[in-house]
Design a protein around this motif. Structure first.
Motif, PDB file in Angstrom:
ATOM      1  N   SER A  82      -1.857   1.240  -4.585  1.00 25.01           N
ATOM      2  CA  SER A  82      -2.133   0.127  -3.689  1.00 25.01           C
ATOM      3  C   SER A  82      -2.034  -0.935  -4.594  1.00 25.01           C
ATOM      4  CB  SER A  82      -3.609   0.252  -3.069  1.00 25.01           C
ATOM      5  OG  SER A  82      -3.985  -0.830  -2.376  1.00 25.01           O
ATOM      6  N   ASP A 117       0.904  -1.233   0.024  1.00 22.34           N
ATOM      7  CA  ASP A 117      -0.016  -0.016  -0.064  1.00 22.34           C
ATOM      8  C   ASP A 117       0.991   1.206   0.101  1.00 22.34           C
ATOM      9  OD1 ASP A 117      -2.469   1.296   0.455  1.00 22.34           O
ATOM     10  OD2 ASP A 117      -1.826   2.148   2.084  1.00 22.34           O
ATOM     11  N   TRP A 147      -4.683   7.709  -2.671  1.00 22.08           N
ATOM     12  CA  TRP A 147      -3.566   6.506  -2.336  1.00 22.08           C
ATOM     13  C   TRP A 147      -4.175   5.256  -3.245  1.00 22.08           C
ATOM     14  CZ3 TRP A 147       0.817   8.002  -0.733  1.00 22.08           C
ATOM     15  CH2 TRP A 147       0.761   9.369   0.041  1.00 22.08           C
ATOM     16  N   TYR A 165       0.176   4.071   0.869  1.00 19.13           N
ATOM     17  CA  TYR A 165       0.038   5.091   2.100  1.00 19.13           C
ATOM     18  C   TYR A 165       0.784   4.402   3.353  1.00 19.13           C
ATOM     19  CZ  TYR A 165      -1.873   7.553   5.990  1.00 19.13           C
ATOM     20  OH  TYR A 165      -2.004   8.570   7.133  1.00 19.13           O
ATOM     21  N   ASN A 166       0.064   3.521   4.073  1.00 22.18           N
ATOM     22  CA  ASN A 166       0.409   2.660   5.115  1.00 22.18           C
ATOM     23  C   ASN A 166       1.537   1.499   4.794  1.00 22.18           C
ATOM     24  OD1 ASN A 166       0.273   2.570   7.859  1.00 22.18           O
ATOM     25  ND2 ASN A 166      -0.518   0.429   7.741  1.00 22.18           N
ATOM     26  N   LEU A 210      -7.076   4.968   9.766  1.00 22.57           N
ATOM     27  CA  LEU A 210      -6.351   5.650   8.994  1.00 22.57           C
ATOM     28  C   LEU A 210      -6.733   6.738   8.103  1.00 22.57           C
ATOM     29  CD1 LEU A 210      -3.776   2.752   7.723  1.00 22.57           C
ATOM     30  CD2 LEU A 210      -3.340   4.324   9.735  1.00 22.57           C
ATOM     31  N   GLU A 211      -7.988   6.864   8.153  1.00 22.94           N
ATOM     32  CA  GLU A 211      -8.791   7.708   7.204  1.00 22.94           C
ATOM     33  C   GLU A 211      -9.177   9.087   7.934  1.00 22.94           C
ATOM     34  OE1 GLU A 211      -9.619   4.524   7.615  1.00 22.94           O
ATOM     35  OE2 GLU A 211      -8.819   4.022   5.472  1.00 22.94           O
ATOM     36  N   ARG A 229      -5.440   8.397   4.857  1.00 22.05           N
ATOM     37  CA  ARG A 229      -5.817   7.308   3.632  1.00 22.05           C
ATOM     38  C   ARG A 229      -6.889   7.653   3.071  1.00 22.05           C
ATOM     39  NH1 ARG A 229      -6.045   4.137   0.075  1.00 22.05           N
ATOM     40  NH2 ARG A 229      -5.182   2.140  -0.442  1.00 22.05           N
ATOM     41  N   ASP A 230      -6.884   8.300   1.940  1.00 16.68           N
ATOM     42  CA  ASP A 230      -8.210   8.818   1.342  1.00 16.68           C
ATOM     43  C   ASP A 230      -8.077   8.192  -0.177  1.00 16.68           C
ATOM     44  OD1 ASP A 230      -6.210  10.386  -0.050  1.00 16.68           O
ATOM     45  OD2 ASP A 230      -7.005  12.098   0.731  1.00 16.68           O
TER      46      ASP A 230
END
Length: 577
Positions: free
Chosen positions: A235, A147, A231, A149-150, A490-491, A227-228
């Protein structure tokens, strides 16, 4: 079984144009045996210069060509000699499809294509495979996450500063060169050399030498700090069910992407069709992002840890592109390096079966601050115990000694290093087990359950698992961080209720390490891991906007008695010889 031949005469054709479906021309170099036979294709698509061909970790393309392959190395869109605009990951799936099919239809090739490459070149492979080009037969993505983002740009809400800033500056050098911005190129090169000082610059959105015209994605990464939907393009998780080829996933225990590498392996096995699921393999060495060697950080993992990836890949490609009956026909799907014993192990799954999660609880009688304290780690459930308190101020962050960053170990904190210099600080809590009377093999995912409070509206909590050697040296094995405002999602961010005890679950990642007899197991707790991650100002401020004027001190309290049994969960496996 077909007999494999080695040829010494290699024909090289440079700057071959490849037209993409939108008319953009990408350029590639082709290495082929100089004879009349047909050979399958190995494709490496890289943003890091096709002339280099990621030889930091791999053998030169000539080596693979000598072993009976047509090797194609291509500059990705907008990089080096290729046309177009570099927008990370956006077009890689379609460009990869077009290049695979172009390669398969070249004259004098056998129309079977395999791909390899690490880091960005690994993401390129997965995105290409998700497009299902008919002639792609197998891939070997190394050192890449699941991913964007994370576990890549952010980690549980914390901005991965060292990786992101060093990579942005590296990428921008070619962008400045392509545009003839020679003054910018000099500035970028100078600041890259002085990057340790640059990490301290605030606000992050205004870091010198980061030119928005060259690398607009850096500003977008800072703007999209949750995390929108932005991203989604980054992923790999969204593509698992589309993968229909054999994949050899290569990871490193000290690589920032290790958890994502494992997740890619597990996700494709779970969501892909049965045939592809049965053809997923995981290979984990004790390495960091680059270079790959037995020598990692301050430790030598021995002869078994040498980089033999080229031989492994050659065998893999021979299996899937040349139908060779070899080790991959009977091999167990997981092979991992067990640090401490410095030997390889095989397993039918990850984590291996028969692993028992064991709680090691935090204890202290008067205080656990630094190695001068009395912090203890044991399997015994604590009764009534006093809490431990430390102060975190972002102006004096705890430095990251080694660890799981990415890019270049000269520029970013990577690998095992002695943690004693930071364990002398009172803003680091240190909890150490008794000296082990027998080996303890920890293989699997490390999780820390932390009961903590803070006086700030936001802060970070950092955990680090340590292997303490008989001479007192303390080497980091795993680490984890959580930004408190992201504790539930995360959002979205949520302020932390002042001085309220909150339960945090902190993922410290996967490991395979034997804590040897005579060693001790240690857990360090603090609130910064700089510059691996940005400094939390202890306020709800976007990471790109925070300045020193936003910094405030936070008083952190760690609870480990009665209703609040803070502990680390260690997956312990009994070794079977």
């Amino acid at each position: 079984m077909k007999k494999q031949k080695v040829t010494e005469n290699i024909k090289i054709t440079r700057d071959v144009p490849v037209s993409m479906r939108d008319g953009t021309i990408l350029y590639a170099d082709i290495y082929r045996p100089d004879d009349q036979e047909k050979y399958p294709v190995l494709l490496l698509r890289t943003p890091y210069n096709k002339s280099d061909a990621q030889t930091m970790n791999y053998a030169h393309p000539i080596w693979y060509a000598k072993n009976g392959y047509v090797v194609i190395v291509q500059d990705t869109r907008g990089r080096w000699k290729s046309e177009g605009t570099f927008d990370p990951y956006k077009a890689e799936g379609q460009d990869g499809y077009d290049t695979v099919e172009w390669a398969a239809h070249l004259p004098d090739v056998e129309p079977k294509v395999g791909m390899y490459g690490f880091s960005y070149a690994a993401a390129v492979q997965l995105l290409t495979a998700a497009e299902r080009p008919p002639h792609l037969k197998c891939i070997v993505p190394a050192m890449i996450g699941s991913d964007g983002y994370n576990g890549h740009v952010y980690k549980h809400g914390a901005f991965a500063l060292a990786l992101n800033l060093s990579w942005t500056l590296f990428v921008s050098q070619d962008e400045a060169f392509r545009r003839g911005k020679w003054d910018w190129l000099r500035e970028i090169s100078f600041n890259t050399a002085a990057i340790q000082s640059l990490y301290h610059y605030l606000p992050l959105k205004d870091v010198p030498a980061v030119k928005e015209e060259l690398t607009p994605f850096y500003q977008k990464w800072l703007e999209h700090h949750v995390r929108d939907e932005y991203w989604d393009r980054y992923s790999m998780q969204d593509h698992y069910e589309k993968i229909n080829v054999p994949v050899l996933h290569i990871g490193g225990w000290y690589d920032i992407f290790i958890d994502g590498t494992i997740e890619n392996f597990q996700g494709i096995k779970k969501y892909a069709d049965a045939k592809a699921a049965s053809e997923q393999y995981l290979f984990i060495a004790p390495w960091y992002h680059m270079p790959w060697s037995r020598y990692v950080g301050e430790l030598d993992f021995g002869e078994h840890a040498r980089n033999r990836i080229d031989e492994i890949q050659l065998s893999w490609f021979n299996r899937w592109l040349k139908d060779e009956e070899n080790e991959w026909c009977q091999k167990k799907p997981v092979k991992y390096f067990l640090m401490g014993s410095n030997e390889w192990r095989e397993a039918s799954q990850w984590p291996p079966p028969n692993t028992i999660n064991t709680n090691y609880y935090l204890h202290s009688s008067y205080k656990a601050n630094s190695i001068n304290g009395d912090g203890k780690l044991s399997i015994h459930l604590p009764e009534k115990e006093a809490s431990d308190i430390f102060v975190y101020h972002p102006s004096i962050p705890v430095p990251a000694l080694g660890g799981r960053s990415g890019a270049d170990p000269v520029l970013t904190p990577m690998g095992p290093k002695n943690q004693l210099p930071i364990e002398a600080r009172n803003d680091v809590l240190v909890y150490t087990s008794d000296i082990l009377e027998e080996d303890v093999s920890v293989v699997g995912d490390i999780k820390v359950i932390l009961y903590a409070s803070t006086t700030a509206e936001d802060t970070d909590f950092v955990v680090k698992l340590i292997d303490v050697h008989p001479n007192g040296n303390a080497y980091n094995v795993a680490e984890g961080i959580i930004r408190a405002s992201f504790r539930n999602s995360l959002e979205r961010q949520e302020p932390v209720p002042a001085s309220q005890v909150i339960k945090y679950e902190i993922n410290a990642g996967a490991i395979a390490n034997v804590f040897k007899k005579g060693h001790s197991i240690r857990l360090d707790i603090t609130s910064s891991l700089f510059p691996t991650f940005d400094r939390n100002p202890n306020r709800l401020v976007k990471p790109g906007s925070a300045t020193a004027a936003d910094f405030i001190a936070a008083t952190q309290t760690i609870y480990h008695g009665g209703r609040y049994p803070s502990h680390v969960i260690l997956p312990i496996v009994k070794e079977q010889r």
